[in-house]
Design an enzyme around this catalytic site. Structure first.
Site, short mmCIF file in Angstrom:
data_model
loop_
_atom_site.label_atom_id
_atom_site.label_comp_id
_atom_site.label_asym_id
_atom_site.label_seq_id
_atom_site.Cartn_x
_atom_site.Cartn_y
_atom_site.Cartn_z
N ASP A 103 -23.32 64.85 -83.72
CA ASP A 103 -23.31 63.56 -83.04
C ASP A 103 -22.89 63.84 -81.61
OD1 ASP A 103 -23.80 60.70 -83.46
OD2 ASP A 103 -21.79 60.50 -82.62
N SER A 104 -23.66 63.32 -80.70
CA SER A 104 -23.42 63.69 -79.32
C SER A 104 -23.72 62.53 -78.41
CB SER A 104 -24.30 64.89 -78.96
OG SER A 104 -25.62 64.64 -79.39
N LYS B 83 -29.83 75.74 -70.25
CA LYS B 83 -29.14 74.68 -71.00
C LYS B 83 -28.52 75.26 -72.28
CE LYS B 83 -29.47 70.12 -73.09
NZ LYS B 83 -30.27 69.12 -73.76
N ARG C 226 -23.79 71.13 -76.81
CA ARG C 226 -24.25 71.52 -78.14
C ARG C 226 -24.14 73.05 -78.30
NH1 ARG C 226 -28.27 69.03 -77.73
NH2 ARG C 226 -27.32 67.11 -78.43
N ASP D 155 -31.01 64.03 -70.03
CA ASP D 155 -31.11 65.29 -69.27
C ASP D 155 -31.59 65.12 -67.82
OD1 ASP D 155 -30.02 66.95 -71.15
OD2 ASP D 155 -31.92 67.56 -72.04
N PHE E 272 -34.26 66.35 -73.22
CA PHE E 272 -34.48 65.02 -73.79
C PHE E 272 -33.35 64.10 -73.35
CE2 PHE E 272 -31.18 64.93 -77.10
CZ PHE E 272 -30.83 66.28 -77.17
N GLY E 273 -33.41 62.86 -73.81
CA GLY E 273 -32.33 61.90 -73.55
C GLY E 273 -31.98 61.75 -72.08
P1 IMP Z 1 -27.06 60.81 -81.71
O1 IMP Z 1 -26.17 62.01 -81.62
O2 IMP Z 1 -28.27 61.05 -82.54
O3 IMP Z 1 -26.31 59.56 -82.04
O4 IMP Z 1 -27.70 60.56 -80.28
C1 IMP Z 1 -27.02 60.85 -79.14
C2 IMP Z 1 -27.80 60.41 -77.92
O5 IMP Z 1 -27.08 60.97 -76.81
C3 IMP Z 1 -29.23 60.93 -77.83
O6 IMP Z 1 -30.18 60.04 -78.30
C4 IMP Z 1 -29.38 61.15 -76.32
O7 IMP Z 1 -29.74 59.94 -75.71
C5 IMP Z 1 -27.96 61.52 -75.90
N1 IMP Z 1 -27.81 62.99 -75.88
C6 IMP Z 1 -27.13 63.77 -76.78
N2 IMP Z 1 -27.24 65.07 -76.46
C7 IMP Z 1 -28.02 65.11 -75.35
C8 IMP Z 1 -28.51 66.19 -74.55
O8 IMP Z 1 -28.31 67.39 -74.80
N3 IMP Z 1 -29.26 65.82 -73.51
C9 IMP Z 1 -29.54 64.53 -73.20
N4 IMP Z 1 -29.13 63.49 -73.91
C10 IMP Z 1 -28.36 63.78 -75.00
#
Ligand code: IMP
Length: 208
Positions: A70-71, A176, A182, A156, A153-154
């Site tokens: 979870d991040s 990265k 992570r 970044d 993604f997300g």
């Molecule tokens: P979850 O951990 O699936 O609840 O989602 C965490 C959300 O945080 C993701 O959908 C991304 O939007 C964002 N996120 C987590 N890790 C990263 C990363 O390494 N790069 C960019 N966004 C991240």
């Protein structure tokens, strides 16, 4: 060979996990192979609580060892938001672009510092739902004024890690993988998985 479920459907996370654990003898499965699993609600108040919820539930549902991450992104001037709500920051089905636009709009209102950090918690559960290992990792940086780059993604494209001038969206995946939240959490689990795999092999040899 240890079968380990990467308890996510996020293609970006699956790719990063597989690349980081390439040298271990692990057969990776992921949630896309299990269309009937019931999705776990991320009701925890911390990244660790959510990682534990996901690892336990998906392990019990698939009867496999499961690794859940979870991040999210914590922005200092927004009081740590979006934090555990990073995935849903602009609504349940919002695109990455929509989340980025919302975050930049909120941050522009404050006219404050752009300090931020990515945080990652990882939990590993055995097939009985017993948590075997927990780890976390942090990557500090700043929020860019505008999005740049298409890698990753997300969030970044708007995250510039400390010590760099480019966003994770512009930096190579190799870079990265060395410094991300992570990657830092994964480094901690590699030793655990190595020891676990070695002891499993010893036990198998003993039984033979
Ligand atoms: P979850 O951990 O699936 O609840 O989602 C965490 C959300 O945080 C993701 O959908 C991304 O939007 C964002 N996120 C987590 N890790 C990263 C990363 O390494 N790069 C960019 N966004 C991240």
């Amino acid at each position: 060979m240890l079968e380990l479920l990467a308890a996510t459907k996020n293609a970006g996370k699956i790719k990063e996990l597989k690349e980081s654990l390439l040298n271990l003898h692990i057969c990776f499965r992921d949630l896309n192979e299990f269309p009937n699993v019931i999705e776990v609600e991320e009701t925890g108040g911390t990244f660790t609580e959510n990682a534990v919820l996901k690892a336990q539930s998906y392990a019990l549902q698939t009867k496999l060892w499961a690794l859940a991450d979870d991040s999210g992104l914590e922005v200092e001037a927004l009081g740590g938001a979006p934090g555990v709500f990073s995935a849903r920051y602009a609504g349940e089905n919002a695109t990455n672009e929509e989340k980025i636009i919302k975050l930049l709009q909120e941050l522009n209102k404050t006219r404050e510092e752009r300090n931020a950090r990515f945080v990652c918690a990882i939990a590993i559960s055995d097939e009985k739902g017993e948590i075997r290992f927990l780890a976390n990792g942090v990557c500090a940086g700043k929020i860019a004024l505008t999005p740049s780059g298409t890698n990753g993604f997300g969030y970044d494209p708007i995250f510039i890690p400390d010590g760099f001038e480019q966003t994770f969206g512009e930096l190579s995946s190799k870079t990265k993988q060395k410094i991300s939240h992570r990657a830092r959490a994964i480094k901690k689990i590699i030793r655990y998985l190595r020891d676990f795999i070695a002891s499993s092999l010893d036990q198998t040899a003993f039984r033979l």
